[in-house]
Design a protein around this motif. Sequence first.
Motif, PDB file in Angstrom:
ATOM      1  N   ARG A   1      18.670  13.217  86.957  1.00  0.00           N
ATOM      2  CA  ARG A   1      17.222  13.301  86.796  1.00  0.00           C
ATOM      3  C   ARG A   1      16.583  14.131  87.908  1.00  0.00           C
ATOM      4  O   ARG A   1      15.641  13.696  88.572  1.00  0.00           O
TER       5      ARG A   1
ATOM      6  N   ARG B   1      24.704   9.293  83.353  1.00  0.00           N
ATOM      7  CA  ARG B   1      24.597   8.797  81.971  1.00  0.00           C
ATOM      8  C   ARG B   1      24.928   9.943  81.015  1.00  0.00           C
ATOM      9  O   ARG B   1      24.970  11.102  81.409  1.00  0.00           O
TER      10      ARG B   1
ATOM     11  N   GLN C   1      28.264   5.000  83.735  1.00  0.00           N
ATOM     12  CA  GLN C   1      27.514   3.823  84.177  1.00  0.00           C
ATOM     13  C   GLN C   1      28.145   3.292  85.456  1.00  0.00           C
ATOM     14  O   GLN C   1      29.223   3.732  85.847  1.00  0.00           O
ATOM     15  N   PRO C   2      27.494   2.341  86.103  1.00  0.00           N
ATOM     16  CA  PRO C   2      28.137   1.728  87.265  1.00  0.00           C
ATOM     17  C   PRO C   2      29.308   0.878  86.759  1.00  0.00           C
ATOM     18  O   PRO C   2      29.142   0.127  85.820  1.00  0.00           O
TER      19      PRO C   2
ATOM     20  N   ASP D   1      31.659  -1.581  75.801  1.00  0.00           N
ATOM     21  CA  ASP D   1      31.513  -0.193  76.235  1.00  0.00           C
ATOM     22  C   ASP D   1      31.901  -0.016  77.709  1.00  0.00           C
ATOM     23  O   ASP D   1      32.592   0.942  78.063  1.00  0.00           O
ATOM     24  N   SER D   2      31.478  -0.930  78.570  1.00  0.00           N
ATOM     25  CA  SER D   2      31.827  -0.776  79.982  1.00  0.00           C
ATOM     26  C   SER D   2      33.327  -1.002  80.199  1.00  0.00           C
ATOM     27  O   SER D   2      33.939  -0.355  81.059  1.00  0.00           O
TER      28      SER D   2
ATOM     29  N   GLU E   1      25.656  -9.158  80.424  1.00  0.00           N
ATOM     30  CA  GLU E   1      26.762  -8.286  80.030  1.00  0.00           C
ATOM     31  C   GLU E   1      27.791  -8.133  81.157  1.00  0.00           C
ATOM     32  O   GLU E   1      28.971  -7.889  80.903  1.00  0.00           O
ATOM     33  N   LEU E   2      27.322  -8.300  82.402  1.00  0.00           N
ATOM     34  CA  LEU E   2      28.267  -8.232  83.526  1.00  0.00           C
ATOM     35  C   LEU E   2      29.211  -9.431  83.512  1.00  0.00           C
ATOM     36  O   LEU E   2      30.421  -9.292  83.720  1.00  0.00           O
TER      37      LEU E   2
ATOM     38  N   ARG F   1      25.493   5.663  94.958  1.00  0.00           N
ATOM     39  CA  ARG F   1      25.335   4.459  94.137  1.00  0.00           C
ATOM     40  C   ARG F   1      24.725   4.742  92.771  1.00  0.00           C
ATOM     41  O   ARG F   1      24.790   3.912  91.878  1.00  0.00           O
ATOM     42  N   ARG F   2      24.092   5.911  92.628  1.00  0.00           N
ATOM     43  CA  ARG F   2      23.409   6.189  91.360  1.00  0.00           C
ATOM     44  C   ARG F   2      24.431   6.624  90.311  1.00  0.00           C
ATOM     45  O   ARG F   2      25.341   7.401  90.582  1.00  0.00           O
ATOM     46  N   ALA F   3      24.259   6.138  89.096  1.00  0.00           N
ATOM     47  CA  ALA F   3      25.217   6.398  88.023  1.00  0.00           C
ATOM     48  C   ALA F   3      24.767   7.557  87.151  1.00  0.00           C
ATOM     49  O   ALA F   3      23.574   7.786  86.973  1.00  0.00           O
TER      50      ALA F   3
ATOM     51  N   PRO G   1      31.466  -2.168  86.573  1.00  0.00           N
ATOM     52  CA  PRO G   1      31.360  -3.555  87.048  1.00  0.00           C
ATOM     53  C   PRO G   1      32.592  -4.005  87.825  1.00  0.00           C
ATOM     54  O   PRO G   1      32.477  -4.750  88.781  1.00  0.00           O
TER      55      PRO G   1
END
Lengths: 127, 373
Positions: free
Chosen positions: B355, B306, B325-326, B234-235, B34-35, B302-304, B328
């Motif tokens: 989380r 959601r 999300q991250p 979506d990204s 997907e990237l 760096r953590r995305a 791209p």
Amino acid sequence: MSKVKAELKYSKEHEWVAADGTGPAGIGISAVAADALGDIVYVDLPEVGSTVTAGETCGEVESTKSVSDLYAPVTGEVVEINDDVVSDPALINSDPYGAGWLFKVAVIDEGPLLSAEEYAAANGGEL
Amino acid sequence: MSENYTALHEQHQKAGASFTDFGGWQMPLKYGSELAEHHAVRNAAGIFDLSHMGEVWVTGPDAAAFLDYALVGKLSAIPAGKAKYSLMCQEDGGIIDDLISYRRGEDKYLVVPNAGNTKAVLAALVQRADGYDVKVEDVSAETSLIAVQGPNAEAILLGLIPAEQHSLVTELKYYAAAAVEINSQELLLARTGYTGEDGFEIYVPNEQAPVLWEALLEAGTDQGLIPAGLAARDSLRLEAGMPLYGNELSRHGNPYSAGLGPVVALSKEGDFVGKEALSTLKSAGVGTSKGQKLVGLIGLGRRAARGHYPVLKDRSLVGEVTSGQPSPTLGYPVAMAYVDVQHAEPGTALDIDLRGKAEPFEVVTLPFYKRQK
């Protein structure tokens, strides 16, 4: 179909364990899990010197589309982590059983692990 | 599991797509990486099957006046050949759908709702048509939609269009549409999209869709064109700051909090569904001085984030993530979130509970990504 490597053992949470009984066990995630996650862009690993416990979370793997906890398949001290995979998490997608390994543990105890055959059968993988 | 397959399902299977259920349809999520699909659209071109989208014709002497009543925008103001982004709202201002309408003639519009909302939009159109001389006709089941998006999209299309019609395409403005002969078939070609890149959407009868899909792919081989799935879609739309119905927009939300106030034509002549409630929301300052506002957030780590993650200010809950999300293209986490208006100013430092651990984010002006023109 995603590849399951024959000579490894697997946790039901999709980590693989390479243990020949002579040194620390290498740990990574299976191609089944890597393919399901999609392109992995971030990985959070336990620190060297920390103790992980079989069946408990010890990090996370994040792809563009989702995030998944990393479960320790064994109990013991983390003796090495793969710095290459931290800087280039795509290695987990391209080579999950090789350059995409995650960390090594001096094993005290193994959690409940599946053989490659059992894991492949349960997860639709290809040996 | 949904039962709906697009006319291009076989093409997707052959290309090795993995599928996902979306709005009741089995749609390609990705074909490979997907990237790679995301980057292809930003740097070359991607082709998308969007046949899950609805297509509803509204025709008749009252078509323009009727859509002015049924939707929040002033559809009567656009000339034939142009398109308009609008919303369909409930009486209470809640959003039933965001949709694009193409004016195809004095008395003729093509309305394109989201897949999951097509039935609701159709039902509301039929119900709202009472007293108007219009015909509402759902052609979703017979109509496929193929998008070619990316900087090379125009060059690829020109390869399938006779030379004497090239100017129709090269001169086609953003949010405009024309009947063009593509691969020897006259089809409706629109310069619209959901990726933040230049690109086109082609409406095509189902039976012609597979041939067109393959012709486009072949014409685009030298231009780096690859099929792209919903993951990349979506990204791409998130980077472009475009809302997704079900994430940013819902019946419980409203246009002002969503930053879509300008889409609501409160001053247009006559009544429209939701006018009273929307007018009240606007005068109360919802989305500006009151309530919540949709903002962009970028992650400093760096953590995305959601969807549904809590947004915090000094450990107090001030909002909720709708998409994240991250990124791209940009290489850092991006998110959209509804936050209390007092924390919505660009530059505001906020935390997102990832989380159990609060990670720093910063409010930024949308979009995250804007192409160089």
